[in-house]
Design a protein around this motif. Structure first.
Motif, PDB file in Angstrom:
ATOM      1  N   LEU A 156     -54.546  32.609 -14.569  1.00 59.42           N
ATOM      2  CA  LEU A 156     -54.389  31.177 -14.303  1.00 59.42           C
ATOM      3  C   LEU A 156     -53.932  30.928 -12.870  1.00 59.42           C
ATOM      4  O   LEU A 156     -54.482  30.059 -12.172  1.00 59.42           O
ATOM      5  CB  LEU A 156     -53.381  30.583 -15.281  1.00 59.42           C
ATOM      6  CG  LEU A 156     -53.133  29.075 -15.121  1.00 59.42           C
ATOM      7  CD1 LEU A 156     -54.378  28.286 -15.473  1.00 59.42           C
ATOM      8  CD2 LEU A 156     -51.956  28.623 -15.981  1.00 59.42           C
ATOM      9  N   GLY A 157     -52.948  31.675 -12.411  1.00 60.36           N
ATOM     10  CA  GLY A 157     -52.451  31.479 -11.059  1.00 60.36           C
ATOM     11  C   GLY A 157     -53.505  31.723 -10.001  1.00 60.36           C
ATOM     12  O   GLY A 157     -53.642  30.947  -9.045  1.00 60.36           O
ATOM     13  N   ASP A 158     -54.287  32.790 -10.169  1.00 65.58           N
ATOM     14  CA  ASP A 158     -55.314  33.111  -9.171  1.00 65.58           C
ATOM     15  C   ASP A 158     -56.420  32.064  -9.147  1.00 65.58           C
ATOM     16  O   ASP A 158     -56.909  31.671  -8.069  1.00 65.58           O
ATOM     17  CB  ASP A 158     -55.907  34.485  -9.449  1.00 65.58           C
ATOM     18  CG  ASP A 158     -54.952  35.630  -9.101  1.00 65.58           C
ATOM     19  OD1 ASP A 158     -53.871  35.346  -8.552  1.00 65.58           O
ATOM     20  OD2 ASP A 158     -55.288  36.788  -9.398  1.00 65.58           O
ATOM     21  N   ILE A 159     -56.850  31.604 -10.321  1.00 67.61           N
ATOM     22  CA  ILE A 159     -57.913  30.598 -10.375  1.00 67.61           C
ATOM     23  C   ILE A 159     -57.449  29.286  -9.746  1.00 67.61           C
ATOM     24  O   ILE A 159     -58.176  28.668  -8.951  1.00 67.61           O
ATOM     25  CB  ILE A 159     -58.385  30.375 -11.824  1.00 67.61           C
ATOM     26  CG1 ILE A 159     -59.130  31.614 -12.335  1.00 67.61           C
ATOM     27  CG2 ILE A 159     -59.300  29.155 -11.922  1.00 67.61           C
ATOM     28  CD1 ILE A 159     -59.504  31.562 -13.806  1.00 67.61           C
ATOM     29  N   LEU A 160     -56.243  28.847 -10.080  1.00 64.50           N
ATOM     30  CA  LEU A 160     -55.756  27.591  -9.519  1.00 64.50           C
ATOM     31  C   LEU A 160     -55.466  27.720  -8.024  1.00 64.50           C
ATOM     32  O   LEU A 160     -55.520  26.721  -7.292  1.00 64.50           O
ATOM     33  CB  LEU A 160     -54.512  27.131 -10.276  1.00 64.50           C
ATOM     34  CG  LEU A 160     -54.777  26.654 -11.712  1.00 64.50           C
ATOM     35  CD1 LEU A 160     -53.484  26.230 -12.391  1.00 64.50           C
ATOM     36  CD2 LEU A 160     -55.801  25.523 -11.744  1.00 64.50           C
ATOM     37  N   ASP A 161     -55.169  28.898  -7.564  1.00 68.10           N
ATOM     38  CA  ASP A 161     -55.010  29.137  -6.126  1.00 68.10           C
ATOM     39  C   ASP A 161     -56.353  28.929  -5.416  1.00 68.10           C
ATOM     40  O   ASP A 161     -56.467  28.108  -4.493  1.00 68.10           O
ATOM     41  CB  ASP A 161     -54.490  30.556  -5.898  1.00 68.10           C
ATOM     42  CG  ASP A 161     -54.201  30.859  -4.432  1.00 68.10           C
ATOM     43  OD1 ASP A 161     -54.717  30.165  -3.544  1.00 68.10           O
ATOM     44  OD2 ASP A 161     -53.446  31.811  -4.168  1.00 68.10           O
ATOM     45  N   ILE A 162     -57.368  29.639  -5.855  1.00 64.01           N
ATOM     46  CA  ILE A 162     -58.686  29.546  -5.230  1.00 64.01           C
ATOM     47  C   ILE A 162     -59.237  28.123  -5.318  1.00 64.01           C
ATOM     48  O   ILE A 162     -59.925  27.646  -4.416  1.00 64.01           O
ATOM     49  CB  ILE A 162     -59.660  30.544  -5.897  1.00 64.01           C
ATOM     50  CG1 ILE A 162     -59.274  31.988  -5.553  1.00 64.01           C
ATOM     51  CG2 ILE A 162     -61.105  30.258  -5.493  1.00 64.01           C
ATOM     52  CD1 ILE A 162     -59.347  32.326  -4.079  1.00 64.01           C
ATOM     53  N   ASP A 163     -58.916  27.429  -6.408  1.00 59.34           N
ATOM     54  CA  ASP A 163     -59.464  26.099  -6.662  1.00 59.34           C
ATOM     55  C   ASP A 163     -58.661  24.986  -6.001  1.00 59.34           C
ATOM     56  O   ASP A 163     -59.102  23.836  -5.965  1.00 59.34           O
ATOM     57  CB  ASP A 163     -59.513  25.868  -8.180  1.00 59.34           C
ATOM     58  CG  ASP A 163     -60.163  24.552  -8.562  1.00 59.34           C
ATOM     59  OD1 ASP A 163     -61.331  24.332  -8.179  1.00 59.34           O
ATOM     60  OD2 ASP A 163     -59.509  23.736  -9.232  1.00 59.34           O
ATOM     61  N   CYS A 164     -57.488  25.291  -5.461  1.00 56.72           N
ATOM     62  CA  CYS A 164     -56.612  24.258  -4.915  1.00 56.72           C
ATOM     63  C   CYS A 164     -57.283  23.523  -3.751  1.00 56.72           C
ATOM     64  O   CYS A 164     -57.792  24.146  -2.812  1.00 56.72           O
ATOM     65  CB  CYS A 164     -55.292  24.882  -4.446  1.00 56.72           C
ATOM     66  SG  CYS A 164     -54.104  23.663  -3.838  1.00 56.72           S
ATOM     67  N   GLU A 165     -57.284  22.192  -3.814  1.00 55.97           N
ATOM     68  CA  GLU A 165     -57.947  21.385  -2.785  1.00 55.97           C
ATOM     69  C   GLU A 165     -57.173  21.331  -1.473  1.00 55.97           C
ATOM     70  O   GLU A 165     -57.739  20.945  -0.447  1.00 55.97           O
ATOM     71  CB  GLU A 165     -58.140  19.953  -3.295  1.00 55.97           C
ATOM     72  CG  GLU A 165     -59.194  19.814  -4.363  1.00 55.97           C
ATOM     73  CD  GLU A 165     -59.391  18.367  -4.766  1.00 55.97           C
ATOM     74  OE1 GLU A 165     -60.463  17.810  -4.448  1.00 55.97           O
ATOM     75  OE2 GLU A 165     -58.481  17.802  -5.392  1.00 55.97           O
ATOM     76  N   LEU A 166     -55.912  21.678  -1.508  1.00 53.49           N
ATOM     77  CA  LEU A 166     -55.118  21.627  -0.287  1.00 53.49           C
ATOM     78  C   LEU A 166     -55.477  22.788   0.626  1.00 53.49           C
ATOM     79  O   LEU A 166     -55.779  23.893   0.150  1.00 53.49           O
ATOM     80  CB  LEU A 166     -53.626  21.683  -0.627  1.00 53.49           C
ATOM     81  CG  LEU A 166     -53.111  20.562  -1.534  1.00 53.49           C
ATOM     82  CD1 LEU A 166     -51.648  20.796  -1.873  1.00 53.49           C
ATOM     83  CD2 LEU A 166     -53.307  19.211  -0.881  1.00 53.49           C
ATOM     84  N   PRO A 167     -55.451  22.597   1.940  1.00 53.66           N
ATOM     85  CA  PRO A 167     -55.733  23.715   2.849  1.00 53.66           C
ATOM     86  C   PRO A 167     -54.656  24.773   2.731  1.00 53.66           C
ATOM     87  O   PRO A 167     -53.495  24.462   2.438  1.00 53.66           O
ATOM     88  CB  PRO A 167     -55.730  23.065   4.233  1.00 53.66           C
ATOM     89  CG  PRO A 167     -54.934  21.809   4.063  1.00 53.66           C
ATOM     90  CD  PRO A 167     -55.167  21.340   2.660  1.00 53.66           C
ATOM     91  N   PRO A 168     -55.013  26.035   2.948  1.00 57.92           N
ATOM     92  CA  PRO A 168     -53.981  27.080   2.903  1.00 57.92           C
ATOM     93  C   PRO A 168     -52.979  26.863   4.025  1.00 57.92           C
ATOM     94  O   PRO A 168     -53.321  26.307   5.076  1.00 57.92           O
ATOM     95  CB  PRO A 168     -54.781  28.374   3.092  1.00 57.92           C
ATOM     96  CG  PRO A 168     -56.045  27.954   3.763  1.00 57.92           C
ATOM     97  CD  PRO A 168     -56.341  26.573   3.271  1.00 57.92           C
TER      98      PRO A 168
END
Length: 374
Positions: A156-168
């Motif tokens: 869950l954490g990895d998917i929501l990381d990759i999917d996060c709309e905010l810039p890194p």
């Protein structure tokens, strides 16, 4: 350079053919183990088309413990993409694996779901597979096995990381930075975030599991504690990824079962989330029965990680005000939690202690606390 031949490969291939014809025949465990031990990054690709479709067929109809089959399948899945796997395994079959009582089947399905963390496009495909997302959340929070819970949190954490709309976050020269906490190199599409946090049915499922209002956790104190602990472990990371998403919601959270008495009367008003509050406030302030010593320790661990991570994430007045409000409410009447946070700088690495102490002074106003933090 030619790869070395795999001893027993032809025998395993024939054994798989036999299992496709009759899944009830005994597994040759040693043959599976011998072949799996010889698999490497270089010799797996030619075997994917040869072995994986047969394993998929067998697993769909296998009624015994699938641990041996699943172990080999997971090894073969290494270089296979999410979309490639979906040509071999349907959403229905993945849901079936997640619903299985066998942890090996759960872990195999979660390995497949984890593939959606490879890119925002893959995460977007997963977001429309609502039955699969719901089955994943149920198994992550309701599985009695520790390894399934750990795997689910990572997925869950990895998917929501990759999917996060905010810039890194940009690179920083500080000792600990948010840059070190993220996987994505560019903004994602946010579709999995919206599926979980903006889809009322999905968000309600998530909270019901942690409130003891779902059949998988209702009436089972141990399983409910596992679900609560799993949410608390993943929440600091989610808050670091997208603080606004986890701290605000248009949906009303359920009242945790520990706030309901024997007559079925609801909890007092102060235990109900205020309008607009999200998963963060629910988990940090309402979810845990603090008379449960072990869960109270889990809550203390959560707050220590949460406030430490919030120090290194991007500043905003909204984040500061929200963190301050959550910490104030959580420590009111909880001297154990308050003392744990006040003493946190003494238990961190020396080069970060002063900055952490200043951050705690920001979020924990009060003369006694300020004196203790000096």
């Amino acid at each position: 350079m030619d790869t070395l031949p795999i001893t027993g490969l032809d025998e395993l291939d024939k054994h798989l053919d036999d299992l496709v014809d009759d899944p009830g025949i005994p597994l040759n465990a040693k043959l599976f183990d011998d072949v799996e031990l010889q698999l490497t990054g270089s010799n797996i690709p030619p075997l994917i088309g040869r072995l994986l479709p047969k394993l998929t067929t067998i697993l769909k109809q296998y009624t015994q413990d699938p641990a041996i089959l699943a172990s080999l399948a997971i090894k073969l899945l290494g270089p296979v993409s999410f979309t490639q796997i979906l040509t071999l395994a349907s959403e229905e079959s993945l849901v079936q694996a997640l619903d299985s009582p066998a942890p090996a089947a759960n872990l195999l399905a979660m390995t497949v779901v984890h593939k959606a963390a490879a890119s925002p496009a893959d995460a977007a495909i997963l977001s429309v597979m609502t039955s699969l997302v719901a089955a994943f959340l149920r198994r992550w929070l309701a599985a009695p096995q520790v390894e399934v819970g750990h795997k689910g949190a990572k997925v869950l954490g990895d998917i929501l990381d990759i999917d996060c709309e905010l810039p890194p976050p940009p690179p920083s020269t500080t000792t600990t930075t948010q840059t070190e906490l993220v996987l994505r190199k560019s903004p994602g599409q946010g579709k999995m975030w919206r599926r979980i946090f903006n889809d009322k049915a999905m968000y309600t499922l998530l909270l019901d599991l942690c409130a003891g209002r779902h059949v998988d956790t209702h009436g089972d104190a141990h399983q409910l504690s596992l679900a609560e602990a799993r949410i608390l472990r993943v929440l600091p990371r989610l808050a670091a990824l997208n603080f606004h998403a986890v701290s605000r919601s248009d949906f009303t959270a359920p009242t945790p079962v520990h706030f309901t008495n024997g007559q079925g009367e609801s909890a007092p008003a102060f235990t109900i989330l205020r309008p607009g509050e999200g998963l963060l406030q629910f988990a940090a302030l309402r979810m845990v029965d603090r008379s449960d010593v072990l869960m109270h320790l889990s809550l203390v661990d959560f707050f220590e990680e949460f406030v430490s991570l919030m120090r290194v994430t991007e500043f905003s007045s909204y984040k500061l005000d929200t963190v301050r409000a959550v910490v104030r409410q959580a420590t009111a009447g909880d001297p154990v939690l308050k003392e744990a946070l006040v003493s946190l700088p003494q238990r961190t690495v020396p080069e970060e202690a002063d900055e952490l102490r200043r951050w705690l002074q920001e979020i924990m106003p009060g003369e006694a606390v300020q004196v203790a933090l000096r």
